[in-house]
Design an enzyme around this catalytic site. Structure first.
Site, PDB file in Angstrom:
ATOM      1  N   GLU A  60       0.846  -1.235   0.187  1.00 53.86           N
ATOM      2  CA  GLU A  60       0.112   0.011   0.022  1.00 53.86           C
ATOM      3  C   GLU A  60       0.840   1.285   0.013  1.00 53.86           C
ATOM      4  O   GLU A  60       0.281   2.133  -0.582  1.00 53.86           O
ATOM      5  CB  GLU A  60      -0.896  -0.010   1.102  1.00 53.86           C
ATOM      6  N   HIS A 129     -11.779  -5.185   8.312  1.00 50.75           N
ATOM      7  CA  HIS A 129     -12.508  -4.822   6.951  1.00 50.75           C
ATOM      8  C   HIS A 129     -13.795  -4.238   7.244  1.00 50.75           C
ATOM      9  O   HIS A 129     -14.645  -4.373   6.546  1.00 50.75           O
ATOM     10  CB  HIS A 129     -12.896  -6.503   6.407  1.00 50.75           C
TER      11      HIS A 129
HETATM   12  C1  LIG Z   1      -1.911  -4.822   4.438  1.00 57.95           C
HETATM   13  C2  LIG Z   1      -2.847  -5.680   3.731  1.00 57.95           C
HETATM   14  N1  LIG Z   1      -3.085  -5.361   2.506  1.00 57.95           N
HETATM   15  C3  LIG Z   1      -4.284  -6.173   1.919  1.00 57.95           C
HETATM   16  C4  LIG Z   1      -4.852  -7.165   2.648  1.00 57.95           C
HETATM   17  C5  LIG Z   1      -5.866  -7.903   1.863  1.00 57.95           C
HETATM   18  N2  LIG Z   1      -5.305  -9.197   1.477  1.00 57.95           N
HETATM   19  C6  LIG Z   1      -5.673 -10.383   2.601  1.00 57.95           C
HETATM   20  S1  LIG Z   1      -4.993 -11.719   1.942  1.00 57.95           S
HETATM   21  C7  LIG Z   1      -4.248 -10.923   0.423  1.00 57.95           C
HETATM   22  C8  LIG Z   1      -3.155 -11.739  -0.245  1.00 57.95           C
HETATM   23  C9  LIG Z   1      -2.139 -12.478   0.399  1.00 57.95           C
HETATM   24  O1  LIG Z   1      -1.535 -13.241  -0.387  1.00 57.95           O
HETATM   25  P1  LIG Z   1      -0.303 -14.269   0.233  1.00 57.95           P
HETATM   26  O2  LIG Z   1       0.538 -13.227   1.221  1.00 57.95           O
HETATM   27  O3  LIG Z   1       0.374 -14.825  -0.821  1.00 57.95           O
HETATM   28  O4  LIG Z   1      -0.743 -15.158   1.264  1.00 57.95           O
HETATM   29  P2  LIG Z   1      -1.927 -16.209   1.109  1.00 57.95           P
HETATM   30  O5  LIG Z   1      -3.126 -15.584   1.247  1.00 57.95           O
HETATM   31  O6  LIG Z   1      -1.891 -16.755  -0.528  1.00 57.95           O
HETATM   32  O7  LIG Z   1      -1.848 -17.284   1.797  1.00 57.95           O
HETATM   33  C10 LIG Z   1      -4.710  -9.588   0.441  1.00 57.95           C
HETATM   34  C11 LIG Z   1      -4.203  -8.767  -0.555  1.00 57.95           C
HETATM   35  C12 LIG Z   1      -4.335  -7.461   3.920  1.00 57.95           C
HETATM   36  N3  LIG Z   1      -4.902  -8.521   4.556  1.00 57.95           N
HETATM   37  N4  LIG Z   1      -3.613  -6.813   4.344  1.00 57.95           N
END
Ligand SMILES: Cc1ncc(C[n+]2csc(CCOP(=O)(O)OP(=O)(O)O)c2C)c(N)n1
Lengths: 327, 351
Positions: A60, A129
């Protein structure tokens, strides 16, 4: 003219902005192929290509930081922050850079950046959220902060925000994304400038100020008050949280003499506190009761099973109305 | 660089002298059992979400080897900082189905006492737990014990500033921290290629960390590499990072529709590399899995699934007053007054 959900109305607003100005860029997490988790950017990457609708890395601070750089280069970026609770990594860029660059450069540098943030609760989500963090940004000089509440306003406010030479924090209430209403293809007679509040229902007895996800609740409260207690409540959708449209607000309170401010955010140092203080200065001798606030409790946003208790509902809004009349 | 692999997708075993593994039937059966239970639990949680018993569920489907293989290779007193999809790892620590589900049911924002399990509560803000793990490891360092800290994160989270600050901070402070990245190829709809152009373990090396790439669907490789690296970290070798290549076989969450952004053929190709099948083949080939073991495990999985359902549905709601009483050490006058007024309003409707 067509019937659109708020999500779709924002989508068509973005579509128009991208069509009308080749400098407009949409950027954020999952805005491309997925079309955003709320589908607000659905289909845009297909139509405008990945150079203009960018799936960014998951960062972000850099979404806003690079948007600032793009703006310095003459582009007009529209950033999406996926959820309200994930804007904080970008807080430094927003507060120390985006908001201050114009003043720091003695007015030479404009940063026409829009930051769209889905806001608020009522959708049964997990932690981070459902937050209402508008006052962090309203408190920051150098930003415009707006919040839409319906499809027509969402569409036109977004287009106005993109056209603005100032940075705009653009809030979209999540629990209204799927509410449908008419959206006009050209500005309607009722289309207001970005810095104006909207009187949604006029009344002489009390002014109910609100915005975003609470607008619908307040309109229902006004209907109940009219039917059950013959109280005519004027409902004002603030739309612009910074700056405030004090002209519209003061005119309404001057007429009614009573005011309740309702929002999802906690009341302590919330927007209602600022509005209340302003009204006290503008309309002190018109007031028949102090400005009363209804908001979320002064706690971290609770787990989903408790949000019905946390979010001001019809009863809590009407209770404040009763207290104002009982003063 | 090829990931470390000991067990190929067909269950063929090769030994690697760099990553010694004392292969016993007991170890293989134990790892297999834990993966099966985790998968059955995950399936049941998915069903519970579809039945409306959970608000949301994020499946660990496909990542069992990465999680079980790594957590089983550290000591029970090594503190763990998960992100939010580490259900298989959590179950290995003894966290109960009820404790795991309560957060996703929407009744609480965390499910267990971290001190009991030496497993921190889930962190939903990406990468935020990584500096916490680093700081905790700084504490361990100062206390002079021989614990290490294990922190999980994803390929998407690795793009956040805090992840990269952690790589750097850990390297310069030489803390006993093992960073474990499950690269499941996707961050919601964003593929790993959009996040990074160098592989994550190479990036970590650039920060000065010892880092390794492992086939995350090969539980024996994950276990062997984690065990060896953990011992090096424990004996003062400095922090390290392991990147486990795996695959998120389900959608990001029950709200996600992966068909919008990824090809079904990709899932099919990863299905041939399923972590559970692989170990199952080895067990069969060696004759380490007789009918009794198989039948007992099937039964245990079903009992566990039923228990999961039951415990979930019986999860109690707390009194609203906990919301007001857990904000600060002592409720403030504002909170006390707000709570009182709310109770009064509720009572007025009850009359
Ligand atoms: C700071 C932040 N930005 C956005 C999100 C929204 N979000 C939740 S999970 C996710 C993807 C995460 O991907 P990864 O780190 O690869 O983990 P995975 O969910 O694939 O296990 C996003 C964008 C968040 N939780 N925290």
């Amino acid at each position: 003219m067509s019937q659109l959900t708020l999500s779709k109305a924002l989508n068509t607003g973005l579509q128009q902005a991208l069509t009308n100005d080749p400098k407009v860029i949409v950027m954020g997490q999952d805005v491309g192929g997925l079309g955003g988790v709320f589908r607000v950017t659905d289909g845009l990457q297909k139509d405008f290509g990945p150079q203009r609708v960018i799936d960014t890395p998951l960062a972000e601070a850099s979404i806003v930081g690079t948007a600032i750089g793009l703006a310095l280069r003459g582009y007009r970026p529209i950033c999406e922050i996926q959820f309200d609770g994930f804007v904080y990594p970008a807080f430094n860029q927003i507060v120390s850079q985006l908001a201050k660059m114009r003043a720091r450069s003695h007015g030479q540098l404009a940063l026409p950046v829009v930051i769209r943030i889905p806001v608020g609760g009522g959708i049964g989500a997990v932690e981070h959220h459902s937050e209402s963090n508008e006052v962090y940004f309203a408190h920051t000089a150098g930003l415009r902060v707006v919040c839409c509440s319906n499809p027509q306003d969402g569409h036109w406010m977004l287009r106005q925000a993109v056209a603005s030479e100032d940075p705009v924090i653009f809030y979209e209430p999540k629990r209204r994304y799927w509410a449908k209403d008419e959206v006009t293809d050209t500005p309607a007679e009722s289309t207001l400038p970005l810095d104006r509040a909207r009187i949604l229902r006029s009344g002489d007895d009390l002014t109910l100020l609100t915005y975003g996800g609470m607008v619908d609740t307040c309109q229902r409260a006004a209907a109940v008050a009219a039917e059950e207690d013959r109280r005519e409540i004027e409902v004002v959708d603030l739309r612009t949280l910074s700056p405030l449209d004090m002209e519209t607000i003061a005119a309404s309170v001057g007429k009614t003499g009573r005011c309740v401010v309702a929002h999802e955010a906690p009341t302590f140092a919330g927007l209602g506190a600022e509005v209340g203080a302003e009204i006290t200065e503008y309309s002190f001798y018109d007031l028949q009761a102090p400005v009363l606030r209804v908001g979320g409790f002064n706690i971290p946003y609770p787990p989903a099973k408790y949000e019905d208790q946390h979010l001001p509902d019809l009863d809590r809004v009407l209770d404040a109305v009763d207290r104002s009349f009982a003063w | 660089m090829e990931p470390v692999q000991l067990l190929d997708p067909d269950g063929r075993l090769t030994q690697d002298e760099n990553w010694p593994l004392e292969l016993t039937p007991e170890l293989c059966r134990d790892l297999y059992r834990r993966m099966r239970l985790a998968r059955r639990f995950d399936e049941q949680a998915y069903v519970l979400q579809r039945q409306g018993e959970l608000g949301l569920w994020l499946q660990s489907l496909g990542q069992e080897a990465a999680q079980v293989g790594s957590i089983s290779a550290v000591r029970p007193d090594d503190h763990v900082f998960p992100s939010y999809r580490e259900h298989a790892a959590a179950l290995c620590r003894g966290i109960t189905p009820a404790e795991l589900l309560v957060q996703w049911r929407g009744s609480r924002n965390s499910g267990w006492d971290p001190a009991t399990y030496r497993f921190h509560i889930y962190t939903l803000v990406l990468a935020a737990q990584l500096p916490h793990a680093t700081g905790y490891a700084m504490g361990v360092q100062r206390d002079g014990t021989d614990e290490i800290v294990l922190a999980y994160f994803g390929d998407g989270a690795a793009s956040e500033g805090e992840a990269n600050e952690t790589f750097n901070w850990a390297a310069t402070t030489e803390v006993p921290l093992l960073l474990f990245c499950q690269n499941n190829q996707w961050a919601i709809s964003t593929p790993a290629h959009t996040q990074t152009r160098t592989s994550l373990h190479q990036r970590a090396q650039g920060f000065g960390l010892e880092a390794h790439l492992v086939d995350g669907n090969d539980i024996l490789a994950v276990h062997a590499v984690t065990a060896a690296v953990a011992e090096r970290v424990r004996s003062g070798g400095g922090p390290a990072m392991i990147e486990a290549q795996t695959y998120r076989m389900a959608g990001h969450s029950t709200s996600d529709d992966p068909d919008r952004y990824r090809d079904a053929s990709e899932l099919d190709s990863w299905k041939t590399r399923d972590p559970i099948h692989r170990l199952e083949r080895l067990l069969e080939e060696r004759g380490w899995m007789n009918d009794g073991f198989r039948a007992d495990l099937e039964a245990e999985c079903e009992v566990f699934a039923n228990r999961t359902s039951q415990e979930c549905k019986q999860l109690p709601l707390q009194d609203v007053s906990t919301l007001f009483n857990t904000v600060l050490a002592e409720p403030t006058p504002l909170l006390t007054e707000e709570h009182r007024r709310y109770a009064e309003l509720v009572a007025s409707f009850a009359e």
